[in-house]
Design an enzyme around this catalytic site. Structure first.
Site: not given
Lengths: 310, 482
Positions: B323-325, B482
């Site tokens: 999800w962060h990257g 993000f």
């Protein structure tokens, strides 16, 4: 609601009074690096045409030996480079009024100026405190107003720090660059005898070339043409970071300028990727050896171009 | 428009004045909606279109879900919502990552291909509002809430500017009903909101941005930095990301309070946690509870066999990393945190503290055992931050290797002794003292019995020290990417 608003207003009035006191104690540093803009403008206005005008940010200020160019071409030179963070519009507009028949304008713009406007609020505020009349030299569109508003606290920080530095004599203002680092042509010269300062070469990002930046340059070229002056682009020297990354970032600028304008480009970005030992303190500030190399190349290419009627 | 700018300050008070001067709930929501789109469009007006599409899509699907009885049609509608929301996220955030990795795999198999890469910018906050709209649709599907037919209220819920670009990721069950009723001004909440925003401003500009100078310099050129300096830079990054992100949350929550809107707590002094389970109850609470409710529990949660439970935890954390990257670094970071949770979940005998509990217990000082547990937890968290911060996996491993071999070389400790690093160490020490002494409150500036004069002196000192300590160039909030 009323007591809240009353207290809120009282609190912010208190802060405003403190702010006024801070500004009242603040002495504008007339020896600051950016104050050299005065001297450059004065020289620009004092020179008769034909003259050679170097445009750009600090890479221009740090990067040329104007006397050597004068000797080689036989016309006076003024180095108008100050800081890229004044933004492309300011850099291109500042000299526009003084361009006259026979002049040669050499635009050596830092590559990020082709991606974005490049304006930084603190630099703009610092210029305005030196020359409030420059207020009218900025283009007040949405982007500039946004930059100035968003960076207001950075100027407040600058003022506060300067006042504290004034109050505590042992403390000196930040940064080493000063107005008196320039010579009368507008070149930064003092660093030529100083040892290099370690820095990390910038790795460029990948961005689209901003069409409006190219348009601005084309407009300046048109103005030069109307006034009987000539304009060329001489890309600046940059400390090599990673060849493939550099190439992907910088080469499109050359290609786009070639495609969309008829301005002569005297060099290609990739031939200006110099080794780090030719730089003083950052990726764009060449040292004495770098100045020699860059200036010699400019003279040679400019002579070739002029002989071909550029 | 970021919270730390003069622009936001002016914008906030103009919207505040408008919001409380209009006569009805509808008008209040309209003011917030217009303000939110203006706020978002300040970055790039094209982003607004994407948010509008995302909002309308989930609004329509949820309305259809509400009126639908057939289980198969309901499931199809849910799949449609998942595909469109995650598809949008996939295109903007993950397309290049997967295209690049597919290209590498094909190359290994001997197939020369030229990868298709998209040259698109990632819209700010897309991960946050996509998760928010998605949770609404899932909650409607699960019949945890009724779908709303009030488009204005719903759009205000999605776009509410204080939490739009970096959270907290609100659940519709908590936030949406707050737009159904006319909000009354709550003086206590508004005052507390101002204090929380001031504390956030200090954490971001004075602490996080100064720490970023140390972390950025060392991580930009790890080969030129000593192992000790890299270790110190990692600690600085740990506090930088905490101060940066929690500052955003503080300012979002504080701004919300000014409009009579309560946003969920997102951080609860995470570095005083005694194990990783507690850490994740205190760190980015809105995201970790989102993954718990919408990924971990649907996978079976802890109602399954131990190996399956361990798998669920790992998968949840890997997804949270992703999800962060779109990078292997985030996936490894998630996996380390997932693995670190397992011993606590399966072997710990004592009760793990919750976010609402006072971290480290009630005493003035932590006991040696508590302190030791906190330090071990912090060590593991810092270990995982190396992967989060490093440019790529190779760099992360090289940094870890340098740190572990060079940390015992006495001469290397001298490399840390510079003005910037000393300032960073002082700021971290100060933060720890302030947060530890005020840890029973949601944020350190909660004053109940302190005389007004003293309070105002405190606010004034904090405000002007923030301006003074702000570094020359400040960085954007980390979680914007993000």
């Amino acid at each position: 609601m009323k007591p809240f608003v009353k207290h809120l207003v009282a609190f912010w009035v208190l802060q405003l009074l403190i702010g006024v006191a801070v500004f009242a104690m603040y002495d504008i540093d007339r020896g600051a690096y950016i104050a050299a803009a005065h001297d450059k403008q004065a020289r620009l206005q004092s020179l008769d045409s034909p003259k050679l005008i170097l445009l750009g940010g600090s890479s221009t200020a740090f990067g040329f030996d104007s006397r050597k160019i004068e000797e080689a071409l036989g016309i006076p030179v003024v180095n108008m480079g100050i800081q890229a963070s004044l933004g492309l519009n300011y850099i291109l507009d500042e000299s526009a009024d003084s361009i006259a028949e026979g002049d040669i304008v050499v635009a050596s713009l830092e590559y990020p100026l082709y991606y974005s406007r490049g304006e930084a609020a603190l630099t703009m505020y610092q210029l305005l405190e030196q020359r409030p009349s420059d207020f009218r030299k900025f283009t007040y569109d949405f982007q500039t107003v946004k930059t100035l508003l968003d960076g207001g606290h950075l100027y407040l920080r600058h003022v506060l720090r300067s006042v504290v530095a004034q109050l505590i004599p042992a403390r000196r203002p930040e940064g080493g660059l000063r107005r008196d680092w320039h010579d009368e042509s507008g070149d930064v010269v003092k660093h030529r005898n100083l040892p290099a300062r370690p820095f990390i070469p910038e790795r460029p990002g990948y961005y689209e070339v901003d069409a409006s930046a190219v348009r601005r340059l084309a407009n300046l070229a048109e103005l030069c043409r109307r006034r009987g002056a000539r304009i060329v682009i001489f890309h600046p020297a940059v400390a090599r970071a990673d060849e493939s990354v550099d190439s992907q970032a910088y080469q499109p600028i050359y290609d786009e300028l070639k495609r969309s304008t008829d301005i002569v480009q005297l060099n290609e970005p990739m031939e200006m990727m110099y080794d780090q030992n030719l730089f003083f303190d950052s990726s764009y500030h060449v040292n004495a050896e770098g100045i020699e190399k860059r200036t010699s190349l400019l003279i040679q290419r400019l002579k070739d171009a002029l002989s071909q009627g550029a | 428009m970021t919270f730390t700018t003069l622009t936001y300050f002016l914008f906030l008070w103009i919207v505040f004045a408008l919001h409380w001067s209009v006569p009805s709930r509808r008008w209040q929501n309209l003011v917030l909606l217009v303000a939110s789109y203006f706020f978002y469009g300040w970055w790039d007006f094209r982003f607004c279109g994407l948010m509008l599409v995302s909002s309308l899509l989930d609004y329509s699907i949820s309305l259809a879900l509400g009126g639908e009885r057939s289980a198969s049609t309901r499931k199809a509608l849910l799949v449609l919502a998942l595909v469109t929301n995650l598809g949008m996220l996939g295109v903007f955030k993950y397309f290049n990552f997967f295209a690049e990795n597919l290209h590498s795999v094909l190359l290994q198999l001997g197939w020369e291909t030229s990868p298709i890469m998209l040259r698109i910018i990632l819209p700010v906050g897309i991960s946050f509002y996509t998760f928010q709209t998605l949770s609404y649709t899932i909650d409607v599907y699960r019949r945890k809430m009724e779908p709303t037919s009030r488009l204005l209220d719903y759009m205000t819920y999605v776009a509410f500017f204080p939490q739009l670009v970096a959270g907290p990721i609100e659940r519709a069950t908590h936030l949406l009903p707050q737009f159904y009723r006319r909000r009354r001004f709550d003086r206590e909440a508004a005052v507390d909101g101002c204090r929380q925003m001031l504390w956030g401003l200090f954490k971001k500009l004075a602490i996080a941005d100064n720490l970023s100078r140390v972390a950025d310099a060392a991580y930009a050129q790890p080969e030129g930095s000593s192992g000790v300096l890299l270790a110190f830079a990692t600690v600085c990054f740990a506090f930088q990301i905490y101060c940066d992100f929690s500052a955003y949350s503080d300012m979002a929550i504080g701004s919300g309070k000014l409009f009579g809107v309560s946003l969920m707590r997102n951080f609860a002094y995470p570095y005083f946690s005694q194990n990783l389970v507690e850490f994740w109850r205190r760190w980015h609470i809105s995201l970790s509870t989102w993954f718990r409710d919408y990924v971990y529990i649907p996978l079976g949660g802890n109602q399954v066999s131990l190996p399956r439970q361990a798998f669920n935890v790992l998968l949840t954390f890997v997804l949270s990393g992703l999800w962060h990257g779109a990078s292997w670094n985030f996936i490894i970071w998630g996996a380390i945190n997932g693995l670190g949770m397992l011993p606590v979940m399966f072997l710990a005998r004592r009760q793990v503290l919750r976010a609402s509990d006072t971290p480290g217990g009630p005493g003035l000082l932590p006991s040696p055992a508590v302190l030791a547990r906190m330090m071990v937890t912090f060590f593991v968290v810092c270990f995982s931050w190396v992967f989060f911060r490093a440019a790529d996996l190779e760099t992360a491993f090289s940094i870890l290797q340098r740190m572990s071999t060079e940390i015992f070389i006495a001469s290397q400790w001298r490399t840390v002794w510079t003005g910037v690093n000393v300032l960073a160490a002082v700021l971290i020490g100060m933060l720890l003292i302030i947060e530890w002494s005020r840890r029973e409150h949601p944020h350190p500036l909660v004053f109940t019995t302190t005389p007004r004069l003293l309070r105002w002196v405190c606010y004034t000192v904090l405000l002007w020290s923030t301006f003074y300590l702000t570094p020359r160039s400040t960085s954007a909030f980390i979680y914007f990417q993000f």
